[in-house]
Design an enzyme around this catalytic site. Sequence first.
Site, PDB file in Angstrom:
ATOM      1  N   CYS A 253       0.825  -1.213   0.000  1.00  0.00           N
ATOM      2  CA  CYS A 253       0.000   0.000   0.000  1.00  0.00           C
ATOM      3  C   CYS A 253       0.861   1.267   0.000  1.00  0.00           C
ATOM      4  O   CYS A 253       0.634   2.174  -0.794  1.00  0.00           O
ATOM      5  CB  CYS A 253      -0.936   0.002   1.197  1.00  0.00           C
ATOM      6  SG  CYS A 253      -2.095  -1.381   1.185  1.00  0.00           S
ATOM      7  N   HIS A 254       1.824   1.325   0.902  1.00  0.00           N
ATOM      8  CA  HIS A 254       2.648   2.536   1.005  1.00  0.00           C
ATOM      9  C   HIS A 254       4.134   2.239   1.085  1.00  0.00           C
ATOM     10  O   HIS A 254       4.925   3.115   1.387  1.00  0.00           O
ATOM     11  CB  HIS A 254       2.218   3.362   2.224  1.00  0.00           C
ATOM     12  CG  HIS A 254       0.804   3.832   2.114  1.00  0.00           C
ATOM     13  ND1 HIS A 254      -0.232   3.173   2.723  1.00  0.00           N
ATOM     14  CD2 HIS A 254       0.254   4.857   1.436  1.00  0.00           C
ATOM     15  CE1 HIS A 254      -1.369   3.790   2.446  1.00  0.00           C
ATOM     16  NE2 HIS A 254      -1.104   4.812   1.659  1.00  0.00           N
ATOM     17  N   GLY A 255       4.519   0.970   0.872  1.00  0.00           N
ATOM     18  CA  GLY A 255       5.936   0.642   0.731  1.00  0.00           C
ATOM     19  C   GLY A 255       6.707   0.426   2.007  1.00  0.00           C
ATOM     20  O   GLY A 255       7.890   0.757   2.060  1.00  0.00           O
TER      21      GLY A 255
END
Length: 189
Positions: free
Chosen positions: A153-155
């Site tokens: 999702c956001h790494g």
Amino acid sequence: TSTNPAGYYDFHDSRLPIGHADRRPFLYFMSAATGFVGLSLVRAFCCKAIYFLWPARDVFAADVVEIDIRNVRLGENFVAKWRGKPIFVRRRTEEMIARARKDDVLAPSMRHPEIDAVRCQKPEWLIMLGVCTHLGCVPYADQGLWGGYFCPCHGSHYDHSGRIRMGPAPTNLEIPPYQFLDDNTIKIG
């Protein structure tokens, strides 16, 4: 001389005055009945409110989960469910354990410093919540720069011990309360 028309009875003179002693039992009865009905309504409301807010039986049943780990192969990440969330049960290889312990010297410089021995009761088994601590996504196993877990999702990147190494996640993957009942069973909760 009566003011009533013919054929109507007038009992006005035979009524008891308001403060008369013979009238009090009726007032006591009406007060008690009104109080009883009022308290019954309050009790019913409180019981409904408590039972409405009380957790359901399936929630109580999901509070403690026993997991059979006999079939988990070496290096496999087994996913179970506890309290509606995924639990990662990883049987780590010697290489994974060695890499996690090697990075213990870097733990003080990590965002959420924890050594591998604190996160695992038995070095071979890593049990943790499979929920990213950033926004609650489910990380992928065997992904990311450190080979542990990766949240797409956001790494956020986690190592083989579930420690945050890179990305926006504020803390390591959470370790649930668990214990080994025997060599083949884990009790979570």
